[in-house]
Scaffold this active site. Structure first.
Site, PDB file in Angstrom:
ATOM      1  N   ASP A 144     -15.068   3.378   3.883  1.00  0.00           N
ATOM      2  CA  ASP A 144     -14.882   1.939   4.131  1.00  0.00           C
ATOM      3  C   ASP A 144     -16.136   1.118   3.816  1.00  0.00           C
ATOM      4  O   ASP A 144     -16.121  -0.109   3.952  1.00  0.00           O
ATOM      5  CB  ASP A 144     -14.479   1.710   5.589  1.00  0.00           C
ATOM      6  N   ARG A 167       0.840  -1.214   0.000  1.00  0.00           N
ATOM      7  CA  ARG A 167       0.000   0.000   0.000  1.00  0.00           C
ATOM      8  C   ARG A 167       0.876   1.266   0.000  1.00  0.00           C
ATOM      9  O   ARG A 167       1.982   1.261   0.530  1.00  0.00           O
ATOM     10  CB  ARG A 167      -0.944  -0.031   1.207  1.00  0.00           C
TER      11      ARG A 167
HETATM   12  C1  S3P Z   1      -8.893   5.483   8.821  1.00  0.00           C
HETATM   13  C2  S3P Z   1      -8.987   6.289   7.713  1.00  0.00           C
HETATM   14  C3  S3P Z   1      -9.410   5.787   6.390  1.00  0.00           C
HETATM   15  C4  S3P Z   1     -10.088   4.423   6.480  1.00  0.00           C
HETATM   16  C5  S3P Z   1      -9.367   3.486   7.394  1.00  0.00           C
HETATM   17  C6  S3P Z   1      -9.254   4.063   8.792  1.00  0.00           C
HETATM   18  C7  S3P Z   1      -8.452   6.086  10.094  1.00  0.00           C
HETATM   19  O1  S3P Z   1      -8.265   5.655   5.568  1.00  0.00           O
HETATM   20  O2  S3P Z   1     -10.213   3.856   5.202  1.00  0.00           O
HETATM   21  O3  S3P Z   1     -10.042   2.248   7.465  1.00  0.00           O
HETATM   22  O4  S3P Z   1      -8.627   5.454  11.159  1.00  0.00           O
HETATM   23  O5  S3P Z   1      -7.908   7.204  10.065  1.00  0.00           O
HETATM   24  P1  S3P Z   1      -7.724   6.867   4.650  1.00  0.00           P
HETATM   25  O6  S3P Z   1      -7.204   7.903   5.533  1.00  0.00           O
HETATM   26  O7  S3P Z   1      -6.647   6.231   3.802  1.00  0.00           O
HETATM   27  O8  S3P Z   1      -8.910   7.294   3.837  1.00  0.00           O
END
Ligand code: S3P
Length: 447
Positions: free
Chosen positions: A329, A129
């Site tokens: 999500d 990732r």
């Molecule tokens: C999260 C932010 C989101 C989400 C992840 C949890 C967090 O990711 O998809 O499951 O806890 O800050 P992104 O910041 O990449 O959108």
């Protein structure tokens, strides 16, 4: 391949979802409660902590850095004796963060200036990732981080010769709470005022929790979409107890399941309804879902409610792009709702889905096509024509949310749905199978 990776779910067709259940604690809040609790002064207790592999990876990382953490016990209570902002110790080994993007991205900021070298590693998915989105701004702040040539983990963080970071004023290139949080957590250790501007509202648990721990923060809303969050480095965190609400992202599978399955009437207790997370409610309601909120209250700075869902005839919609970060999500589950809806659902502006635990656009489109649904992926979304879900074998690609979404699809399927590679459901929802069975989903694990 480890034995665990061979877990397969078999979801049998039909059924309806009824009763009252409580899904596990919020993953985002669980991670942050360990991080801020560990850095605080004093002892704090977390209740409702998510005992999933992702949040346990964060907990174990702080234990490995010398923090005394008791629990979680069976009720999800965790007690932390905070070590203060400068009390972490170098771990004996690299920190293995498993499948958890939140652990890796937030810790990159938080650990970039601790006065010791540290290496962050993860599983196959996490190691592919994108991490440049966090290493770039943190490097601009003066941290020394080495990633692979393609900008992925393992991340080697070198102790900086200077013992503080430089504050930055950073405009996020994408709507990401993980990147925002990474920079704010690094900003705690920076000289001066760190500011982050976000292009659209994203989950604000870091900001809320920092304020709960007594850390001053300034939030300026620039317009409907943009906000700037600023903090001064060099402050301290004061221990504060945290009650973790149920995770709306885990509730989402049941909201979709109860909407699509006839004769369903389900109540989900004590779910976090922070407005930066409620895209799933807004989108499903726009599709015609029957969702009601009750017992609305604020718990430890986060709004919570009981969510009631009854079956409904859903219709396809063009999902408003401003809802995308608020439901980021939930698109695997929303894709199942779309497959059961009348008409076409179009998702745009969601290219971030391609770099989640799996490429969620590809994973959902491939699986839905196997089940006979007319749909296609686009660079930044999906087009799904509602129809009859058939039977077949789909691959979750080791992505927890893909696995649980296809399990719910069985409620409207014409035959068994066999879902491969489901071990990672344990990252966010360890009791999914039991809880889903308890309210009427015909799903079992076949090893
Ligand atoms: C999260 C932010 C989101 C989400 C992840 C949890 C967090 O990711 O998809 O499951 O806890 O800050 P992104 O910041 O990449 O959108």
């Amino acid at each position: 391949m480890s034995v665990e990776q061979t877990i397969t779910f078999i979801a049998q067709p039909g059924g309806h979802l009824t009763g009252t259940i409580r899904v596990p604690g919020d993953k985002s809040i669980s991670h942050r409660s360990i991080m801020l609790g560990s850095l605080s002064e004093g002892t704090m207790t977390i209740s409702g902590f998510l005992q999933g592999e992702d949040s346990l990876a964060t907990l174990n990382a702080f234990k490995a850095m010398g923090v005394c953490i008791d629990g979680p016990d069976e009720q999800g209570n965790v007690t932390i004796q905070g070590v203060g902002m400068h009390g972490l110790k170098p771990p004996a080994e690299p920190l293995d963060l498993g499948n958890s993007g939140t652990s890796m991205r937030l810790l990159t900021g938080l650990l970039s200036c601790q006065g010791f070298d540290i290496t962050l590693t993860g599983d196959h998915s996490l190691s592919s990732r994108p991490m440049k989105r966090v290493t770039d701004p943190i490097t601009q702040m003066g941290a020394i981080i080495k990633a692979t040539a393609s900008g992925t983990a393992p991340l080697h963080i070198k102790s900086s010769p200077d013992s503080t970071l430089k504050a930055i004023d950073y405009s996020l290139p994408m709507a990401s709470a993980q990147v925002k949080s990474c920079i704010l957590l690094a900003g705690l250790y920076a000289r001066g005022r760190t500011c982050v501007t976000e292009p659209a509202p994203t989950r604000d648990h870091t900001e809320r929790m920092l304020q709960g721990f007594g850390y001053p923060l300034e939030i300026n809303r620039l317009d409907e979409q943009h906000s700037t969050i600023c903090l001064e480095g060099g402050g301290k965190l004061t221990a504060c107890d945290i009650d973790v609400p149920s995770d709306i992202s885990s509730a989402a599978f049941f909201m979709v399941g109860a909407s699509i399955a006839e004769d369903s009437k389900l109540t989900l207790k004590h779910v976090g309804i922070n407005p930066t997370r409620t895209g799933i409610i807004n989108i499903l309601k726009q599709m015609g879902a029957d969702i009601t909120l009750s017992n609305e209250q604020e718990v430890g700075g986060e709004p919570v409610a009981d969510i009631g869902i009854c079956s409904a005839h859903l219709k396809g919609i063009h999902i408003p792009e401003d809802q995308v970060p608020l439901a980021i999500d939930e698109f695997p589950a929303i894709a199942i709702a779309a497959a059961c809806a009348q008409g076409q659902t179009v998702l745009t502006g969601a290219e971030e889905l391609r770099v989640k635990e799996s490429d969620r656009i590809q994973a959902m489109v491939d699986g839905l096509q196997i089940l006979g649904i007319d749909c296609q992926g686009t660079t930044d979304g999906m087009i799904i024509n509602g129809g009859q879900i058939g039977a077949g074998t789909v691959d979750s690609l080791g992505d927890h949310r893909i696995a649980m979404s296809f399990a719910m699809a069985a409620l409207k399927a014409s035959g068994d749905i066999i879902i491969k590679d489901c071990a990672n459901v344990n990252t966010s929802f360890p009791n999914f199978i039991q809880l889903a069975q308890s309210c009427g989903l015909n799903v079992v694990v076949s090893k």
